[in-house]
Design a protein around this motif. Structure first.
Motif, PDB file in Angstrom:
ATOM      1  N   ASP A  55     116.517  67.333 -40.661  1.00  0.00           N
ATOM      2  CA  ASP A  55     115.486  68.176 -41.271  1.00  0.00           C
ATOM      3  C   ASP A  55     114.270  67.317 -41.611  1.00  0.00           C
ATOM      4  N   ASN A  56     114.533  66.088 -42.047  1.00  0.00           N
ATOM      5  CA  ASN A  56     113.447  65.133 -42.319  1.00  0.00           C
ATOM      6  C   ASN A  56     112.948  64.547 -41.001  1.00  0.00           C
ATOM      7  N   ALA A  57     111.891  63.748 -41.109  1.00  0.00           N
ATOM      8  CA  ALA A  57     111.377  63.112 -39.896  1.00  0.00           C
ATOM      9  C   ALA A  57     112.263  61.922 -39.534  1.00  0.00           C
ATOM     10  N   LEU A 120      99.497  61.623 -47.184  1.00  0.00           N
ATOM     11  CA  LEU A 120     100.924  61.933 -47.240  1.00  0.00           C
ATOM     12  C   LEU A 120     101.604  60.844 -48.069  1.00  0.00           C
ATOM     13  N   GLN A 121     102.499  61.258 -48.957  1.00  0.00           N
ATOM     14  CA  GLN A 121     103.286  60.283 -49.719  1.00  0.00           C
ATOM     15  C   GLN A 121     104.670  60.257 -49.098  1.00  0.00           C
ATOM     16  N   LEU A 122     105.030  59.130 -48.499  1.00  0.00           N
ATOM     17  CA  LEU A 122     106.279  59.097 -47.752  1.00  0.00           C
ATOM     18  C   LEU A 122     107.207  57.983 -48.234  1.00  0.00           C
ATOM     19  N   ALA A 123     108.505  58.311 -48.284  1.00  0.00           N
ATOM     20  CA  ALA A 123     109.501  57.264 -48.509  1.00  0.00           C
ATOM     21  C   ALA A 123     110.094  56.973 -47.133  1.00  0.00           C
ATOM     22  N   VAL A 124     109.878  55.757 -46.644  1.00  0.00           N
ATOM     23  CA  VAL A 124     110.269  55.432 -45.265  1.00  0.00           C
ATOM     24  C   VAL A 124     111.383  54.397 -45.279  1.00  0.00           C
ATOM     25  N   VAL A 136     113.767  55.110 -37.582  1.00  0.00           N
ATOM     26  CA  VAL A 136     112.905  55.269 -38.765  1.00  0.00           C
ATOM     27  C   VAL A 136     113.204  56.639 -39.373  1.00  0.00           C
ATOM     28  N   LEU A 137     113.525  56.672 -40.664  1.00  0.00           N
ATOM     29  CA  LEU A 137     113.758  57.942 -41.363  1.00  0.00           C
ATOM     30  C   LEU A 137     112.683  58.111 -42.420  1.00  0.00           C
ATOM     31  N   VAL A 138     112.057  59.287 -42.450  1.00  0.00           N
ATOM     32  CA  VAL A 138     110.920  59.498 -43.364  1.00  0.00           C
ATOM     33  C   VAL A 138     111.180  60.703 -44.246  1.00  0.00           C
ATOM     34  N   ASP A 139     111.059  60.496 -45.554  1.00  0.00           N
ATOM     35  CA  ASP A 139     111.210  61.594 -46.501  1.00  0.00           C
ATOM     36  C   ASP A 139     109.815  61.914 -47.056  1.00  0.00           C
TER      37      ASP A 139
END
Ligand code: ADP
Length: 385
Positions: A55-57, A120-124, A136-139
């Motif tokens: 569901d996330n990137a 965009l504020q991302l937790a990577v 790479v997983l991006v929230d």
């Protein structure tokens, strides 16, 4: 040496060089093929299916940083374009992880689109898979950050603006009470009371609209939006106001201009620009609304022949509650929120809004948005559920 030997010797030498060269080329070619087979391996079994179900990137990159697999959210967030990562910050993280050979994570603030200031504020988190790939997983934490900001400054901004009409209503009610024996005065105060309460109504409505915009993500349920239809709806909603000032609305359309986002939000933005163009123009003038697409961008321009905006104030008109001319704006029922709403809508869509103006001659407000990806290239969320 005898000249008769020279010709056969030269021929023999040429033949030897030719055969040697050809053999070298054949060997190099077959080596190259073997090397190519080694550096372009396939993604390990199962990884692609897992990434697709995210569901996330999620993005998988090969050893040359080519994107070999990605989840739909990676495209929706604008992280992947043309088989590569868009943001150098992500590339740097991937390179670091590949060199270190172990997972790493980072909080990143990245531009939302090619134009404008929206972030965009991302937790990577990135991790090596085998010796060649990096996952790479991006929230996406943009929403949480935005809500936090809204909470912080909402109360501070509105309390002052609400106090003015509420105070006026109180004073007018008192004045009516003490003028009970003067019917003309009562009528006059009552008219002003109605104006102030209308002002309070539209202010409250715009504050609600603005807070809704700030707490909603336009790209959450984004779809391809025809800019022509946005313009048609915004023009329709302003027709009565334009006619009452004998202002002609002229729309120039572009059927290939397609935006990516929320149609009703975009209609609100274009509506506000047209409403202002009418409000700040003399009667009998023209307001032009034009759309075009070029270089992956869409532009919607609203041009008037109105009073214009002094250079020093041009950027400030987008601030919340900013009014250039309080008296005129108040007279026309302006709240100072119309352009702040436009700016938020456009930013939520990864775009920007600019103003060009010449005092006494007119203004042009231009909304610039990224062009929607081709329908076939858009991974639909619905299709995956
Ligand atoms: P308002 O509700 O006061 O119109 P806006 O945020 O829509 O608030 O606009 C802010 C200020 O910018 C207005 O008060 C007006 O002075 C100025 N402005 C906006 N649009 C125009 C325009 N098309 N021409 C001249 N001035 C404009």
């Amino acid at each position: 040496m005898d000249a008769a030997w020279l010709v056969p010797a030269a021929l023999g030498f040429g033949l030897a060089v030719g055969i040697g060269g050809s053999a070298a080329v054949v060997v190099a070619h077959s080596r190259g093929q073997r090397a190519a087979a080694v550096v372009t391996p396939t993604v390990p079994d199962g990884v692609e299916q897992v990434v697709d179900a995210l569901d996330n990137a999620g993005i998988v990159l090969d050893s040359s940083n080519n994107v070999v697999s990605f989840s739909p959210a990676a495209v929706i967030l604008g992280l992947v374009w043309n088989g590569a990562l868009v943001h150098p910050e992500l590339v740097a993280l991937v390179d670091r992880v590949r060199t270190a050979g172990e997972p790493a994570g980072e909080e990143l603030e990245l531009p939302r689109g090619p134009f404008g200031e929206a972030r965009l504020q991302l937790a990577v988190r990135a991790a090596p898979i085998g010796s060649r790939f990096v996952l790479v997983l991006v929230d996406d934490r943009t929403e949480a950050h935005r809500l936090e900001e809204v909470r912080r400054d909402f109360v501070a901004n509105i309390s002052h603006e609400l106090k003015t009409p509420i105070g006026a209503i109180g004073l007018l009610a008192e004045a009516i009470g003490s003028a009970a024996d003067e019917p003309d005065d009562v009528r006059r105060f009552a008219t002003r009371l109605a104006i102030e309460s209308e002002r309070l109504r539209s202010l409250t409505q715009e504050i609600i609209e603005l807070s809704r915009l700030q707490s909603a993500d336009a790209l959450e349920n984004a779809e391809r939006v025809s800019v022509d239809s946005v313009i048609a709806r915004a023009v329709d909603a302003n027709r009565v106001a334009a006619e009452s000032h004998r202002i002609t609305l002229v729309a120039q359309t572009d059927p290939d201009a397609v935006a990516w986002g929320d149609e009703s939000m975009l209609v609100t933005a274009v509506h506000n620009l047209i409403a202002n163009a009418i409000q700040y123009s003399p009667d009998g003038t023209r307001v032009g609304i034009g759309a075009l697409h070029r270089d992956g961008a869409i532009e919607i321009a609203v041009t008037d022949q109105g009073v214009g905006i002094p250079e020093a104030e041009r950027e400030r008109v987008f601030e919340r509650f900013f009014r250039l001319d309080n008296a005129r704006s108040r007279q026309t029922g302006g709240t100072g929120l119309g352009l702040a709403i436009v700016k938020h809508v456009v930013q939520n869509h990864g775009g920007e809004v600019r103003v060009w103006s010449q005092q006494g001659h007119g203004s042009t407000f231009t909304i610039r948005l990224p062009q929607a990806p081709e329908a076939a290239a858009v991974p639909s969320r619905g299709a995956r559920t």
